[in-house]
Design a protein around this motif. Sequence first.
Motif, short mmCIF file in Angstrom:
data_model
loop_
_atom_site.label_atom_id
_atom_site.label_comp_id
_atom_site.label_asym_id
_atom_site.label_seq_id
_atom_site.Cartn_x
_atom_site.Cartn_y
_atom_site.Cartn_z
N ASN A 1 103.06 62.46 -26.47
CA ASN A 1 101.80 62.96 -27.01
C ASN A 1 100.95 61.83 -27.58
OD1 ASN A 1 102.67 65.49 -26.40
ND2 ASN A 1 103.39 65.96 -28.47
N SER A 2 99.65 62.04 -27.57
CA SER A 2 98.73 61.03 -28.12
C SER A 2 97.39 61.69 -28.38
CB SER A 2 98.54 59.91 -27.09
OG SER A 2 97.46 59.08 -27.45
N THR A 3 96.75 61.30 -29.46
CA THR A 3 95.36 61.69 -29.71
C THR A 3 94.45 60.48 -29.54
OG1 THR A 3 96.03 63.43 -31.23
CG2 THR A 3 93.76 62.65 -31.42
N ARG A 4 94.67 59.45 -30.37
CA ARG A 4 93.76 58.29 -30.40
C ARG A 4 93.83 57.47 -29.12
NH1 ARG A 4 95.16 59.94 -35.30
NH2 ARG A 4 97.10 60.27 -34.18
N THR A 5 95.01 57.08 -28.71
CA THR A 5 95.15 56.14 -27.58
C THR A 5 94.62 56.77 -26.30
OG1 THR A 5 97.14 55.35 -28.69
CG2 THR A 5 96.76 54.59 -26.43
N ARG B 1 101.99 55.43 -21.32
CA ARG B 1 102.75 55.63 -22.56
C ARG B 1 104.06 56.28 -22.18
NH1 ARG B 1 100.95 57.87 -28.36
NH2 ARG B 1 100.10 55.76 -28.33
N HIS C 1 103.10 48.13 -28.79
CA HIS C 1 101.88 48.93 -28.64
C HIS C 1 100.71 47.94 -28.72
CE1 HIS C 1 99.08 52.15 -28.63
NE2 HIS C 1 99.56 52.91 -29.61
N GLN D 1 97.05 48.95 -29.76
CA GLN D 1 96.95 49.29 -31.18
C GLN D 1 96.87 48.01 -32.00
OE1 GLN D 1 96.83 52.37 -32.87
NE2 GLN D 1 96.47 51.12 -34.69
N PRO E 1 98.07 53.22 -38.33
CA PRO E 1 97.77 53.49 -36.91
C PRO E 1 97.53 54.97 -36.62
CG PRO E 1 100.11 53.04 -37.21
CD PRO E 1 99.44 52.77 -38.54
N GLY E 2 97.93 55.85 -37.54
CA GLY E 2 97.80 57.28 -37.31
C GLY E 2 98.90 57.76 -36.35
N1 CP Z 1 98.08 55.07 -33.00
C1 CP Z 1 98.40 55.83 -31.95
O1 CP Z 1 98.99 55.35 -30.98
O2 CP Z 1 97.99 57.14 -32.04
P1 CP Z 1 98.22 58.23 -30.92
O3 CP Z 1 99.72 58.45 -30.81
O4 CP Z 1 97.48 59.46 -31.37
O5 CP Z 1 97.70 57.69 -29.63
#
Ligand code: CP
Length: 329
Positions: free
Chosen positions: A61-65, A114, A142, A145, A275-276
């Motif tokens: 899962n990912s939001t930002r990347t 990813r 990463h 990031q 990094p969230g």
């Molecule tokens: N920092 C980071 O990789 O966030 P995501 O998992 O939301 O992509």
Amino acid sequence: MMNADNNAWSRKHLLGMDGLNREEIGAILDTASAIREVNHRPIKKVPILKGKTVINLFYENSTRTRTSFELAGKRMSADVVNISASSSSVSKGETLLDTMANLQAMNPDVVVLRHPNSGAPHFLARHLDAGIINAGDGQHEHPTQCLLDLLTMQDHLGKMGRDNFEGMTVAICGDVLHSRVARSNAFALRTLGAKVRFSGPPTLMPSRAEEVFDVTVHHRMEEAVEGADVVMMLRLQQERMAAAYLPSVREYFRYWGLTRQRLELTRPHAVVMHPGPINRGVEIATDVADNPNRSVILEQVTNGLAVRMAVLYHLCTGAARSASNIAGE
Ligand code: CP
């Protein structure tokens, strides 16, 4: 700001920060600095990757990347395809190599991967023709990031009239053991001449961290953040821990949470990064995460888009053009 040679980047893949030199890091940061104004225009699009194809292949899962890689490609006019392993034929048993071979048959320029397994992007880079970008592999690295973190730190240094990372102190705190962000940042920050402190419970610290990463290790958080220019907080990566080893959240926050009191131990100008996703009340207090004078967490996200544009640009074009011309094209 780093006055890097923009032609310094000649790699086909971006697999990690380990082994990148100052000039290569500077080339990406310079391109990101030049291109980011595109994201503030009324029409946020330039044609520099028209005709190029980017596939985002995410097994975690990912939001930002994921969002920022998609936007980065689209803002430079590339064709962007997003694939989640959970909704692909991976769920029917297809291997990573077979999945990639089928995607390769459609001739993408770059694949952004990813994956939960450390080394998966390196494996693909050995077998396929497309450029591979590591968007986070297990607890290994990463790199994008890290690059967005560096751009955020560079912006902060610039506001203080400093033009390099030499002597800056960065405290990286929390679950260091499972953090690909900590590893990538330690490699790059040491290359750039910054001092790095790792801090976290002994059970969440890599073995021989001092030798492997050339950092100092602190098992009291107060000691790690005292006099730091940057505090980078890490979340507990519970998805990578056996249930028996999960710490009590209340106890964890008491010893390892970034509170206002601990933030007061840092230098007066110090910034807070993460990094969230953030877990409020676990590794960071809400008033610290939302402190408008100290927290640069959302600036990191904004810079993530610029950095991913820069990385896609270099990998898709084998860039030899001057960074200052990119946004004007
Ligand atoms: N920092 C980071 O990789 O966030 P995501 O998992 O939301 O992509």
